[in-house]
Scaffold this motif. Sequence first.
Motif, PDB file in Angstrom:
ATOM      1  N   TYR A 167       0.852  -1.192   0.000  1.00  0.00           N
ATOM      2  CA  TYR A 167       0.000   0.000   0.000  1.00  0.00           C
ATOM      3  C   TYR A 167       0.883   1.236   0.000  1.00  0.00           C
ATOM      4  CZ  TYR A 167      -4.347  -2.516   1.034  1.00  0.00           C
ATOM      5  OH  TYR A 167      -5.451  -3.321   0.955  1.00  0.00           O
ATOM      6  N   LYS A 168       0.304   2.346  -0.393  1.00  0.00           N
ATOM      7  CA  LYS A 168       0.963   3.653  -0.323  1.00  0.00           C
ATOM      8  C   LYS A 168       0.075   4.564   0.520  1.00  0.00           C
ATOM      9  CE  LYS A 168       4.061   3.122  -3.831  1.00  0.00           C
ATOM     10  NZ  LYS A 168       5.189   2.457  -3.316  1.00  0.00           N
ATOM     11  N   TRP A 169       0.688   5.330   1.398  1.00  0.00           N
ATOM     12  CA  TRP A 169      -0.012   6.256   2.287  1.00  0.00           C
ATOM     13  C   TRP A 169       0.522   7.665   2.068  1.00  0.00           C
ATOM     14  CZ3 TRP A 169      -2.859   5.184   7.071  1.00  0.00           C
ATOM     15  CH2 TRP A 169      -3.190   3.832   7.230  1.00  0.00           C
ATOM     16  N   ASP A 170      -0.329   8.638   2.362  1.00  0.00           N
ATOM     17  CA  ASP A 170       0.129  10.010   2.483  1.00  0.00           C
ATOM     18  C   ASP A 170      -0.801  10.736   3.437  1.00  0.00           C
ATOM     19  OD1 ASP A 170       1.839  12.110   2.206  1.00  0.00           O
ATOM     20  OD2 ASP A 170       1.197  12.663   0.198  1.00  0.00           O
ATOM     21  N   LEU A 171      -0.256  11.601   4.227  1.00  0.00           N
ATOM     22  CA  LEU A 171      -1.025  12.396   5.179  1.00  0.00           C
ATOM     23  C   LEU A 171      -0.435  13.798   5.152  1.00  0.00           C
ATOM     24  CD1 LEU A 171      -3.159  12.730   7.342  1.00  0.00           C
ATOM     25  CD2 LEU A 171      -1.590  11.726   8.991  1.00  0.00           C
ATOM     26  N   ARG A 172      -1.195  14.701   4.576  1.00  0.00           N
ATOM     27  CA  ARG A 172      -0.772  16.103   4.465  1.00  0.00           C
ATOM     28  C   ARG A 172      -1.918  16.967   4.947  1.00  0.00           C
ATOM     29  NH1 ARG A 172       4.062  16.523   1.480  1.00  0.00           N
ATOM     30  NH2 ARG A 172       4.530  14.592   0.403  1.00  0.00           N
ATOM     31  N   GLY A 173      -1.616  17.784   5.954  1.00  0.00           N
ATOM     32  CA  GLY A 173      -2.682  18.590   6.548  1.00  0.00           C
ATOM     33  C   GLY A 173      -3.730  17.662   7.141  1.00  0.00           C
ATOM     34  N   ASP A 174      -4.976  17.859   6.762  1.00  0.00           N
ATOM     35  CA  ASP A 174      -6.070  17.024   7.267  1.00  0.00           C
ATOM     36  C   ASP A 174      -6.472  15.932   6.289  1.00  0.00           C
ATOM     37  OD1 ASP A 174      -6.295  18.351   9.689  1.00  0.00           O
ATOM     38  OD2 ASP A 174      -7.706  19.829   8.900  1.00  0.00           O
ATOM     39  N   THR A 175      -5.746  15.781   5.179  1.00  0.00           N
ATOM     40  CA  THR A 175      -6.125  14.822   4.142  1.00  0.00           C
ATOM     41  C   THR A 175      -5.270  13.561   4.214  1.00  0.00           C
ATOM     42  OG1 THR A 175      -6.820  16.629   2.693  1.00  0.00           O
ATOM     43  CG2 THR A 175      -6.436  14.490   1.667  1.00  0.00           C
ATOM     44  N   LEU A 176      -5.946  12.426   4.339  1.00  0.00           N
ATOM     45  CA  LEU A 176      -5.296  11.116   4.356  1.00  0.00           C
ATOM     46  C   LEU A 176      -5.647  10.388   3.069  1.00  0.00           C
ATOM     47  CD1 LEU A 176      -3.820   8.753   5.802  1.00  0.00           C
ATOM     48  CD2 LEU A 176      -6.049   8.130   6.782  1.00  0.00           C
ATOM     49  N   THR A 177      -4.624   9.915   2.360  1.00  0.00           N
ATOM     50  CA  THR A 177      -4.849   9.092   1.172  1.00  0.00           C
ATOM     51  C   THR A 177      -4.092   7.778   1.342  1.00  0.00           C
ATOM     52  OG1 THR A 177      -3.014  10.155   0.007  1.00  0.00           O
ATOM     53  CG2 THR A 177      -5.209  11.014  -0.421  1.00  0.00           C
ATOM     54  N   ILE A 178      -4.748   6.712   0.910  1.00  0.00           N
ATOM     55  CA  ILE A 178      -4.170   5.372   0.954  1.00  0.00           C
ATOM     56  C   ILE A 178      -4.517   4.719  -0.377  1.00  0.00           C
ATOM     57  CG2 ILE A 178      -4.048   3.177   2.203  1.00  0.00           C
ATOM     58  CD1 ILE A 178      -5.529   4.644   4.541  1.00  0.00           C
ATOM     59  N   SER A 179      -3.574   4.010  -0.972  1.00  0.00           N
ATOM     60  CA  SER A 179      -3.894   3.340  -2.230  1.00  0.00           C
ATOM     61  C   SER A 179      -3.211   1.982  -2.289  1.00  0.00           C
ATOM     62  CB  SER A 179      -3.461   4.200  -3.423  1.00  0.00           C
ATOM     63  OG  SER A 179      -2.064   4.389  -3.409  1.00  0.00           O
ATOM     64  N   VAL A 180      -3.824   1.124  -3.102  1.00  0.00           N
ATOM     65  CA  VAL A 180      -3.262  -0.193  -3.373  1.00  0.00           C
ATOM     66  C   VAL A 180      -3.463  -0.465  -4.860  1.00  0.00           C
ATOM     67  CG1 VAL A 180      -5.415  -1.385  -2.732  1.00  0.00           C
ATOM     68  CG2 VAL A 180      -3.241  -2.645  -2.722  1.00  0.00           C
ATOM     69  N   SER A 181      -2.429  -0.985  -5.488  1.00  0.00           N
ATOM     70  CA  SER A 181      -2.512  -1.371  -6.889  1.00  0.00           C
ATOM     71  C   SER A 181      -1.678  -2.632  -7.049  1.00  0.00           C
ATOM     72  CB  SER A 181      -1.994  -0.251  -7.794  1.00  0.00           C
ATOM     73  OG  SER A 181      -2.201  -0.597  -9.145  1.00  0.00           O
ATOM     74  N   TYR A 182      -2.323  -3.731  -6.762  1.00  0.00           N
ATOM     75  CA  TYR A 182      -1.662  -5.037  -6.768  1.00  0.00           C
ATOM     76  C   TYR A 182      -2.707  -6.035  -7.243  1.00  0.00           C
ATOM     77  CZ  TYR A 182       1.189  -8.935  -5.031  1.00  0.00           C
ATOM     78  OH  TYR A 182       1.946 -10.070  -4.920  1.00  0.00           O
TER      79      TYR A 182
ATOM     80  N   ALA B 186      -7.480   0.213  -5.799  1.00  0.00           N
ATOM     81  CA  ALA B 186      -8.428   1.147  -5.186  1.00  0.00           C
ATOM     82  C   ALA B 186      -7.675   2.198  -4.386  1.00  0.00           C
ATOM     83  CB  ALA B 186      -9.389   0.384  -4.278  1.00  0.00           C
ATOM     84  N   ALA B 187      -8.409   3.241  -4.006  1.00  0.00           N
ATOM     85  CA  ALA B 187      -7.809   4.318  -3.221  1.00  0.00           C
ATOM     86  C   ALA B 187      -8.815   4.823  -2.193  1.00  0.00           C
ATOM     87  CB  ALA B 187      -7.366   5.455  -4.123  1.00  0.00           C
ATOM     88  N   PHE B 188      -8.277   5.252  -1.054  1.00  0.00           N
ATOM     89  CA  PHE B 188      -9.066   5.871   0.009  1.00  0.00           C
ATOM     90  C   PHE B 188      -8.666   7.330   0.082  1.00  0.00           C
ATOM     91  CE2 PHE B 188      -9.280   7.470   4.356  1.00  0.00           C
ATOM     92  CZ  PHE B 188     -10.583   7.152   4.716  1.00  0.00           C
ATOM     93  N   GLU B 189      -9.659   8.189   0.217  1.00  0.00           N
ATOM     94  CA  GLU B 189      -9.376   9.586   0.535  1.00  0.00           C
ATOM     95  C   GLU B 189     -10.290   9.985   1.679  1.00  0.00           C
ATOM     96  OE1 GLU B 189      -9.224  14.016  -1.354  1.00  0.00           O
ATOM     97  OE2 GLU B 189      -8.456  12.337  -2.526  1.00  0.00           O
ATOM     98  N   GLY B 190      -9.686  10.552   2.709  1.00  0.00           N
ATOM     99  CA  GLY B 190     -10.440  10.959   3.882  1.00  0.00           C
ATOM    100  C   GLY B 190      -9.927  12.258   4.457  1.00  0.00           C
ATOM    101  N   GLU B 191     -10.739  12.834   5.305  1.00  0.00           N
ATOM    102  CA  GLU B 191     -10.409  14.102   5.964  1.00  0.00           C
ATOM    103  C   GLU B 191     -10.577  13.953   7.467  1.00  0.00           C
ATOM    104  OE1 GLU B 191      -9.441  17.102   4.567  1.00  0.00           O
ATOM    105  OE2 GLU B 191      -9.369  16.128   2.602  1.00  0.00           O
ATOM    106  N   PHE B 192      -9.669  14.531   8.218  1.00  0.00           N
ATOM    107  CA  PHE B 192      -9.801  14.600   9.662  1.00  0.00           C
ATOM    108  C   PHE B 192     -10.728  15.736  10.023  1.00  0.00           C
ATOM    109  CE2 PHE B 192      -6.066  12.010   9.477  1.00  0.00           C
ATOM    110  CZ  PHE B 192      -6.166  11.210  10.600  1.00  0.00           C
ATOM    111  N   GLY B 193     -11.510  15.531  11.079  1.00  0.00           N
ATOM    112  CA  GLY B 193     -12.374  16.585  11.585  1.00  0.00           C
ATOM    113  C   GLY B 193     -11.551  17.650  12.277  1.00  0.00           C
ATOM    114  N   ASP B 194     -12.194  18.779  12.559  1.00  0.00           N
ATOM    115  CA  ASP B 194     -11.501  19.900  13.202  1.00  0.00           C
ATOM    116  C   ASP B 194     -10.889  19.521  14.546  1.00  0.00           C
ATOM    117  OD1 ASP B 194     -12.092  21.540  11.081  1.00  0.00           O
ATOM    118  OD2 ASP B 194     -13.892  22.379  12.019  1.00  0.00           O
TER     119      ASP B 194
END
Length: 160
Positions: free
Chosen positions: A101-116, A121-129
């Motif tokens: 998997y590949k991850w990234d977390l910048r600011g409040d945005t979390l992205t995770i992806s898998v290509s195997y 597929a990919a996940f994109e999410g946001e942290f709450g305040d």
Amino acid sequence: MSDNAVQEVQTPTPDPALERLDRLVGTWTLKGHLLGSDEENIAGQISFQWLEGGFFLQQDAEIDFAGMFKVKARELIGYDPETEGFASYVYSNFSPMPLPYKWDLRGDTLTISVSYAPLDAAFEGEFGDDGESFSGGWRPNPGADETINIPYDVTGSRVG
């Protein structure tokens, strides 16, 4: 042997970019649903902790996925300075091979992806305040098999 012959060993230190993952440390409950469903049918818990030395973040997960299967997994996430991202391997009860998997977390945005193959597929999410919750969704990448890369939305709340 003289005192000058004994040299101090320099041990490596974790890349400062790893500090971006600190906000994940702890235990989170997960709740969600398959895309197009109003029924909350995904539930589980994930926890994150740093391994000794601080080079890798360990995630342990137990998730009931819509009654279709229960995922139990351990993931080790580390920093890749060449891509300036986080690479991981997931060891689980539903694959005989570790999954990359590949991850990234910048600011409040979390992205995770898998290509195997056939996972793509990919996940994109946001942290709450408050930083104690997040929400987002997994989506198949264009052309991916949706019977394997099932789209769903999930929210997480910190419990510890």
